[in-house]
Design a protein around this motif. Structure first.
Motif, PDB file in Angstrom:
ATOM      1  N   TYR A   1       0.590  -1.009   0.084  1.00 29.38           N
ATOM      2  CA  TYR A   1      -0.096   0.005  -0.049  1.00 29.38           C
ATOM      3  C   TYR A   1       1.028   1.142   0.004  1.00 29.38           C
ATOM      4  N   VAL A   2       0.269   2.260  -0.411  1.00 28.30           N
ATOM      5  CA  VAL A   2       1.266   3.672  -0.592  1.00 28.30           C
ATOM      6  C   VAL A   2       0.348   4.660   0.053  1.00 28.30           C
ATOM      7  N   ILE A   3       1.148   5.694   0.560  1.00 23.83           N
ATOM      8  CA  ILE A   3       0.379   6.849   1.150  1.00 23.83           C
ATOM      9  C   ILE A   3       0.771   7.976  -0.140  1.00 23.83           C
ATOM     10  N   GLY A   4      -0.152   8.791  -0.397  1.00 21.72           N
ATOM     11  CA  GLY A   4      -0.179   9.793  -1.520  1.00 21.72           C
ATOM     12  C   GLY A   4      -0.280  11.182  -0.877  1.00 21.72           C
ATOM     13  N   SER A   5      -0.338  11.995  -1.779  1.00 19.65           N
ATOM     14  CA  SER A   5      -0.022  13.593  -1.387  1.00 19.65           C
ATOM     15  C   SER A   5      -1.366  13.971  -0.425  1.00 19.65           C
ATOM     16  N   PRO A   6      -2.544  13.265  -0.516  1.00 23.53           N
ATOM     17  CA  PRO A   6      -3.558  13.849   0.488  1.00 23.53           C
ATOM     18  C   PRO A   6      -2.901  13.867   1.761  1.00 23.53           C
ATOM     19  N   CYS A   7      -2.269  13.025   2.145  1.00 23.67           N
ATOM     20  CA  CYS A   7      -1.596  12.901   3.787  1.00 23.67           C
ATOM     21  C   CYS A   7      -0.858  14.181   4.227  1.00 23.67           C
ATOM     22  N   ILE A   8      -0.095  14.837   2.958  1.00 25.82           N
ATOM     23  CA  ILE A   8       0.981  15.714   3.397  1.00 25.82           C
ATOM     24  C   ILE A   8       0.036  16.853   4.099  1.00 25.82           C
ATOM     25  N   ASP A   9       0.763  17.029   5.403  1.00 23.50           N
ATOM     26  CA  ASP A   9       0.497  18.027   6.267  1.00 23.50           C
ATOM     27  C   ASP A   9      -0.803  17.834   7.119  1.00 23.50           C
ATOM     28  N   VAL A  10      -1.196  16.564   6.847  1.00 26.62           N
ATOM     29  CA  VAL A  10      -2.568  16.162   7.437  1.00 26.62           C
ATOM     30  C   VAL A  10      -2.176  15.138   8.662  1.00 26.62           C
ATOM     31  N   LYS A  11      -1.520  14.110   8.291  1.00 24.35           N
ATOM     32  CA  LYS A  11      -1.063  13.070   9.122  1.00 24.35           C
ATOM     33  C   LYS A  11      -2.131  12.803  10.200  1.00 24.35           C
ATOM     34  N   ASP A  12      -3.218  12.286   9.799  1.00 25.22           N
ATOM     35  CA  ASP A  12      -4.260  12.016  10.794  1.00 25.22           C
ATOM     36  C   ASP A  12      -4.035  10.909  11.766  1.00 25.22           C
ATOM     37  N   ARG A  13      -3.320   9.819  11.335  1.00 22.28           N
ATOM     38  CA  ARG A  13      -2.742   8.404  12.089  1.00 22.28           C
ATOM     39  C   ARG A  13      -3.889   7.581  12.490  1.00 22.28           C
ATOM     40  N   ALA A  14      -4.971   7.589  11.865  1.00 20.85           N
ATOM     41  CA  ALA A  14      -6.198   6.671  12.011  1.00 20.85           C
ATOM     42  C   ALA A  14      -5.451   5.251  11.441  1.00 20.85           C
ATOM     43  N   CYS A  15      -4.541   5.435  10.350  1.00 20.30           N
ATOM     44  CA  CYS A  15      -4.195   4.421   9.642  1.00 20.30           C
ATOM     45  C   CYS A  15      -3.099   3.595  10.754  1.00 20.30           C
ATOM     46  N   VAL A  16      -2.137   4.408  11.176  1.00 17.23           N
ATOM     47  CA  VAL A  16      -1.390   3.997  12.103  1.00 17.23           C
ATOM     48  C   VAL A  16      -1.617   3.131  13.245  1.00 17.23           C
TER      49      VAL A  16
END
Length: 118
Positions: free
Chosen positions: A3-18
């Motif tokens: 799986y890959v994390i793309g640009s929508p995560c930049i400056d958001v880093k919600d961390r629900a995935c973590v």
């Protein structure tokens, strides 16, 4: 495959995935999260909990996010600013904590405007 994390995560880093990841393979940089391609077991648990829809199976990446496949791998294999050597495969993100760098692709992404407090 991974799986890959793309640009929508930049400056958001919600961390629900973590929190959802059973193998602790999602690492945190300064502006984005990154999935370790060798540690990911392709379970898909991270994808549905991402509130900004930044996570994709590598074969399903939209064309505009395809550079993030290599970018996620580079986070672990390239020597980034502030590092003496590549991160490699530390075997789990929790023990590493937030890392003081990002990839050049993420660093070059324009900062997102944040909402001001009322």
């Amino acid at each position: 495959m991974t799986y890959v994390i793309g640009s929508p995560c930049i400056d958001v880093k919600d961390r629900a995935c973590v929190e959802e990841c059973p193998v602790d393979c999602i690492y945190e940089g300064q502006r984005s999260l990154y999935i370790h391609p060798d540690e990911c077991v392709d379970c898909g648990a991270c994808e549905p909990v991402c509130p900004v829809e930044a996570i994709f199976y590598e074969d399903d990446l939209p064309p505009d996010l395809e550079p993030y496949l290599q970018d996620n791998a580079d986070f672990f294999e390239e020597t980034m600013a502030g590092q003496a050597e590549p991160l490699g495969s530390p075997g789990g993100a929790a023990a590493v904590g937030t890392l003081p760098f990002d990839t050049p692709l993420v660093t070059a992404f324009p900062p997102r405007a944040t909402a001001s407090p009322d």
